[in-house]
Motif scaffolding. Structure first.
Motif, PDB file in Angstrom:
ATOM      1  N   UNK A   1       0.464  -1.331   0.225  1.00 51.96           N
ATOM      2  CA  UNK A   1      -0.170   0.146   0.021  1.00 51.96           C
ATOM      3  C   UNK A   1       0.113   1.219  -0.205  1.00 51.96           C
ATOM      4  N   UNK A   2       0.864   2.034  -1.155  1.00 49.09           N
ATOM      5  CA  UNK A   2       1.518   3.488  -0.972  1.00 49.09           C
ATOM      6  C   UNK A   2       0.953   4.409  -0.516  1.00 49.09           C
ATOM      7  N   UNK A   3       1.159   5.826   0.314  1.00 43.25           N
ATOM      8  CA  UNK A   3       0.129   6.697   0.590  1.00 43.25           C
ATOM      9  C   UNK A   3       1.056   7.536  -0.073  1.00 43.25           C
ATOM     10  N   UNK A   4       0.025   8.671  -1.135  1.00 45.67           N
ATOM     11  CA  UNK A   4       0.224   9.872  -1.644  1.00 45.67           C
ATOM     12  C   UNK A   4       0.966  11.091  -0.272  1.00 45.67           C
ATOM     13  N   UNK A   5       1.585  11.506   0.238  1.00 41.19           N
ATOM     14  CA  UNK A   5       1.969  12.671   1.616  1.00 41.19           C
ATOM     15  C   UNK A   5       2.512  13.795   1.272  1.00 41.19           C
ATOM     16  N   UNK A   6       3.107  14.639   1.778  1.00 37.59           N
ATOM     17  CA  UNK A   6       3.176  15.982   1.641  1.00 37.59           C
ATOM     18  C   UNK A   6       4.971  16.144   1.731  1.00 37.59           C
ATOM     19  N   UNK A   7       5.514  14.980   2.364  1.00 35.55           N
ATOM     20  CA  UNK A   7       6.514  15.779   2.836  1.00 35.55           C
ATOM     21  C   UNK A   7       7.774  14.354   2.528  1.00 35.55           C
ATOM     22  N   UNK A   8       8.840  14.731   3.139  1.00 33.60           N
ATOM     23  CA  UNK A   8       9.713  13.741   2.953  1.00 33.60           C
ATOM     24  C   UNK A   8       9.509  12.580   3.703  1.00 33.60           C
ATOM     25  N   UNK A   9       9.556  13.490   4.991  1.00 32.57           N
ATOM     26  CA  UNK A   9       9.203  13.120   6.686  1.00 32.57           C
ATOM     27  C   UNK A   9       7.953  12.491   7.026  1.00 32.57           C
ATOM     28  N   UNK A  10       7.057  12.947   6.077  1.00 32.18           N
ATOM     29  CA  UNK A  10       5.467  12.052   6.415  1.00 32.18           C
ATOM     30  C   UNK A  10       5.634  10.835   5.107  1.00 32.18           C
ATOM     31  N   UNK A  11       7.001  10.789   4.010  1.00 29.13           N
ATOM     32  CA  UNK A  11       6.950   9.502   3.709  1.00 29.13           C
ATOM     33  C   UNK A  11       7.485   8.287   4.123  1.00 29.13           C
ATOM     34  N   UNK A  12       8.796   9.238   5.299  1.00 30.69           N
ATOM     35  CA  UNK A  12       8.921   8.220   6.454  1.00 30.69           C
ATOM     36  C   UNK A  12       8.253   7.526   7.172  1.00 30.69           C
ATOM     37  N   UNK A  13       7.485   8.314   7.731  1.00 28.93           N
ATOM     38  CA  UNK A  13       6.474   8.055   8.502  1.00 28.93           C
ATOM     39  C   UNK A  13       5.679   7.243   8.087  1.00 28.93           C
ATOM     40  N   UNK A  14       5.219   6.738   7.017  1.00 26.39           N
ATOM     41  CA  UNK A  14       4.431   6.044   6.178  1.00 26.39           C
ATOM     42  C   UNK A  14       4.996   5.143   6.122  1.00 26.39           C
ATOM     43  N   UNK A  15       6.019   4.982   5.117  1.00 28.75           N
ATOM     44  CA  UNK A  15       6.465   3.400   4.979  1.00 28.75           C
ATOM     45  C   UNK A  15       6.946   2.816   6.132  1.00 28.75           C
ATOM     46  N   UNK A  16       6.929   3.398   7.188  1.00 27.63           N
ATOM     47  CA  UNK A  16       7.609   3.022   9.044  1.00 27.63           C
ATOM     48  C   UNK A  16       7.058   2.152   9.301  1.00 27.63           C
ATOM     49  N   UNK A  17       5.108   3.149   9.120  1.00 25.18           N
ATOM     50  CA  UNK A  17       3.914   2.540   9.850  1.00 25.18           C
ATOM     51  C   UNK A  17       3.589   0.943   9.066  1.00 25.18           C
ATOM     52  N   UNK A  18       3.330   1.554   7.173  1.00 24.34           N
ATOM     53  CA  UNK A  18       2.909   0.666   6.412  1.00 24.34           C
ATOM     54  C   UNK A  18       3.716  -0.580   6.473  1.00 24.34           C
ATOM     55  N   UNK A  19       5.442  -0.768   7.046  1.00 27.29           N
ATOM     56  CA  UNK A  19       6.166  -1.835   7.054  1.00 27.29           C
ATOM     57  C   UNK A  19       5.865  -2.731   7.759  1.00 27.29           C
ATOM     58  N   UNK A  20       5.262  -1.982   8.712  1.00 25.89           N
ATOM     59  CA  UNK A  20       5.393  -2.349  10.246  1.00 25.89           C
ATOM     60  C   UNK A  20       3.892  -2.936  10.279  1.00 25.89           C
ATOM     61  N   UNK A  21       2.824  -3.544   9.379  1.00 26.12           N
ATOM     62  CA  UNK A  21       1.372  -3.350   8.929  1.00 26.12           C
ATOM     63  C   UNK A  21       0.534  -2.801  10.968  1.00 26.12           C
ATOM     64  N   UNK A  22       1.063  -1.488  10.369  1.00 25.65           N
ATOM     65  CA  UNK A  22       0.254  -1.274  10.910  1.00 25.65           C
ATOM     66  C   UNK A  22      -0.355   0.091  10.069  1.00 25.65           C
ATOM     67  N   UNK A  23      -1.827   0.102   9.441  1.00 23.42           N
ATOM     68  CA  UNK A  23      -2.501   0.621   8.951  1.00 23.42           C
ATOM     69  C   UNK A  23      -3.132   2.155   9.801  1.00 23.42           C
ATOM     70  N   UNK A  24      -3.241   3.108   8.219  1.00 21.07           N
ATOM     71  CA  UNK A  24      -3.597   4.412   8.715  1.00 21.07           C
ATOM     72  C   UNK A  24      -3.821   5.192   7.510  1.00 21.07           C
ATOM     73  N   UNK A  25      -5.291   5.878   8.474  1.00 22.88           N
ATOM     74  CA  UNK A  25      -5.727   7.156   7.444  1.00 22.88           C
ATOM     75  C   UNK A  25      -4.508   8.246   7.038  1.00 22.88           C
ATOM     76  N   UNK A  26      -4.306   8.699   5.862  1.00 26.57           N
ATOM     77  CA  UNK A  26      -3.390  10.448   6.060  1.00 26.57           C
ATOM     78  C   UNK A  26      -4.641  11.102   6.257  1.00 26.57           C
ATOM     79  N   UNK A  27      -4.135  12.298   6.596  1.00 29.51           N
ATOM     80  CA  UNK A  27      -4.929  13.244   6.770  1.00 29.51           C
ATOM     81  C   UNK A  27      -6.425  13.272   6.877  1.00 29.51           C
ATOM     82  N   UNK A  28      -6.858  12.594   8.001  1.00 27.26           N
ATOM     83  CA  UNK A  28      -8.655  12.517   8.049  1.00 27.26           C
ATOM     84  C   UNK A  28      -9.469  13.830   8.534  1.00 27.26           C
ATOM     85  N   UNK A  29     -10.264  13.810   8.018  1.00 25.57           N
ATOM     86  CA  UNK A  29     -10.960  15.335   8.335  1.00 25.57           C
ATOM     87  C   UNK A  29     -11.417  15.098   9.874  1.00 25.57           C
TER      88      UNK A  29
END
Length: 108
Positions: free
Chosen positions: A1-29
Motif C-alpha cells: 500500500x502506498x500513501x500519497x503524502x506531502x513531505x519527505x518526513x511524512x513519507x518516512x513515517x508512512x513507510x515505517x508504519x505500513x512496513x510494520x503492519x500499522x494501517x493508517x489514514x492520511x490527513x483524515x477530517x
C-alpha cells in the motif's frame, strides 16, 4: 500500500508504519469546534492521531498551538514528533507507539 503524502518526513513515517503492519489514514477530517482539522495520520487500531510538527514559522506555530489546544480540550489522543526527531524518527515512533500498546519484538 502506498500513501500519497506531502513531505519527505511524512513519507518516512508512512513507510515505517505500513512496513510494520500499522494501517493508517492520511490527513483524515476531524471536525471540532466548527473547525475541520487534518491530523497527519490516524492509526485506527489504537484510535490515535499522529502529528509531525515540521516548521518553526510563526503561522505554522500558531496553527499548531490552536490544534493542540483543541486536542487537549476534547481529549483527542495523539502522538507528536518534531523536526528535532527526524534523525531518530524510527526510535521516536517505536517509543510513542509502545505507550499505546503497539510493541513488536522486531521492527522493520
Amino acid at each position: 500500500m502506498l500513501l500519497l503524502v506531502r513531505s519527505r518526513i511524512e513519507r518516512t513515517i508512512a513507510d515505517f508504519l505500513l512496513d510494520n503492519g500499522i494501517i493508517v489514514q492520511y490527513e483524515p477530517s476531524l471536525i471540532l469546534e466548527g473547525q475541520e482539522l487534518h491530523p497527519d495520520f490516524y492509526i485506527q487500531a489504537i484510535g490515535i492521531n499522529l502529528e509531525h510538527w515540521g516548521s518553526d514559522e510563526p503561522g505554522y506555530i500558531e496553527n499548531r498551538r490552536m490544534k493542540e489546544g483543541i486536542y487537549k480540550k476534547y481529549n483527542v489522543k495523539y502522538i507528536s514528533s518534531e523536526e528535532s526527531d527526524v534523525d531518530n524518527i524510527y526510535d521516536k515512533l517505536k517509543i510513542e507507539l509502545s505507550r499505546y500498546g503497539i510493541n513488536k519484538t522486531e521492527w522493520k
